[in-house]
Design an enzyme around this catalytic site. Structure first.
Site, PDB file in Angstrom:
ATOM      1  N   ASP A  44       0.813  -1.215   0.000  1.00 53.88           N
ATOM      2  CA  ASP A  44       0.000   0.000   0.000  1.00 53.88           C
ATOM      3  C   ASP A  44       0.849   1.269   0.000  1.00 53.88           C
ATOM      4  O   ASP A  44       0.421   2.312  -0.504  1.00 53.88           O
ATOM      5  CB  ASP A  44      -0.937  -0.011   1.209  1.00 53.88           C
ATOM      6  CG  ASP A  44      -2.086  -0.996   1.020  1.00 53.88           C
ATOM      7  OD1 ASP A  44      -2.362  -1.384  -0.123  1.00 53.88           O
ATOM      8  OD2 ASP A  44      -2.713  -1.370   2.034  1.00 53.88           O
ATOM      9  N   GLY A  45       2.061   1.194   0.575  1.00 50.63           N
ATOM     10  CA  GLY A  45       2.946   2.352   0.521  1.00 50.63           C
ATOM     11  C   GLY A  45       3.334   2.693  -0.902  1.00 50.63           C
ATOM     12  O   GLY A  45       3.361   3.867  -1.291  1.00 50.63           O
ATOM     13  N   ASP A 144      -2.315  12.987  21.669  1.00 49.23           N
ATOM     14  CA  ASP A 144      -1.086  12.778  20.896  1.00 49.23           C
ATOM     15  C   ASP A 144      -1.211  13.364  19.500  1.00 49.23           C
ATOM     16  O   ASP A 144      -0.206  13.642  18.840  1.00 49.23           O
ATOM     17  CB  ASP A 144      -0.779  11.283  20.777  1.00 49.23           C
ATOM     18  CG  ASP A 144      -0.148  10.716  22.040  1.00 49.23           C
ATOM     19  OD1 ASP A 144       0.136  11.498  22.967  1.00 49.23           O
ATOM     20  OD2 ASP A 144       0.056   9.494  22.102  1.00 49.23           O
TER      21      ASP A 144
END
Length: 255
Positions: A44-45, A144
């Site tokens: 997917d990258g 975060d």
């Protein structure tokens, strides 16, 4: 449509490079400027990289999995590739347009097909103000970070942060907090995809925040403005029975 001239784009993974050599020998490997389609070989990258490249070239993109996840990819099947491309159906994928502003007033424009995420840069939690379509929805959120995800990206970082899966084709975006501390029970929101999202960083000097559009990071931001880019998009090709809508549905019944 016939796809006779194929441009192969492969990750550096050994499996992808071996597949590239075999496929290029069988079908040739056209340059992007001369091709009818881009075939991405990787995970997917690599598909995200291909989407950004095809946004510029205008080519449709089809993926075959030579990586570890491959949610956006088909299985690696080498025979009859041109016939399978010709019978595939298209899904138009539009990116998020992000404008990140740093305290010196400089603007950084980026595009994201999966998500835009804001992440704390130090040990202290980020403090963020959330404004949707000009209306303040949260005066202060301590966390975060936060993710704004497209339907395509809803099964990626957003899902790992316990955000909702959005079926492909739904005009929605997922706004998902990361390890939220205040408001204690806030779990995010689902927004119409025509929403204009603005996130302002509070106490930016003390609590610096980075903005990431897919894999492209801008550090020490003061604010970001995010909206779907309605003028640009990439055509993704999927074989019958292997479309994104079916994959998203299947993902919701995994355990």
């Amino acid at each position: 449509m016939k796809f006779e001239r194929i441009h192969f784009l492969a990750s550096d993974a050994p499996q992808a490079q071996r597949a590239l050599r075999r496929l290029a020998k069988r079908y040739g490997n056209a340059k992007a400027d001369d091709a009818d389609v881009t075939v991405a070989l990787g995970g997917d990258g690599l598909m995200l990289q291909a989407l950004h490249e095809c946004l510029k070239s205008g080519l449709p993109v089809y993926g075959m999995n030579c990586g570890s996840v491959g949610f956006l990819m088909h299985d690696l099947v080498e025979p009859d590739l041109q016939d399978r491309l010709a019978s595939a159906h298209e899904t138009l994928i539009r990116p998020l347009a992000m404008i990140a502003k740093t305290p010196d007033g400089k603007k950084h424009e980026r595009l994201a097909f999966n998500e835009v995420s804001l992440l704390r840069q130090r040990s202290q939690a980020a403090k963020l103000k959330l404004v949707i379509d000009g209306q303040v929805r949260l005066d202060e959120m301590s966390a975060d970070g936060i993710i704004l995800s497209t339907p395509v990206g809803s099964t990626a970082y957003n899902l790992s942060a316990h955000g909702p899966i959005l079926p492909i084709g739904t005009p929605l975006l997922a706004l998902t907090p990361l390890s939220v501390f205040r408001p204690r029970r806030w779990r995010g929101a689902i927004l119409p995809d025509d929403s204009k999202v603005r996130i302002e960083v509070l106490e930016a000097d003390k609590r610096p925040v980075a903005a990431v559009a897919d894999h492209d990071e801008v550090r020490n931001i003061a604010s970001v403005d995010i909206a779907v880019d309605t003028k640009r998009g990439v055509r993704m090709l999927f074989e019958n029975g292997h479309g994104l809508a079916e994959r998203v549905l299947n993902e919701q019944f995994k355990y």
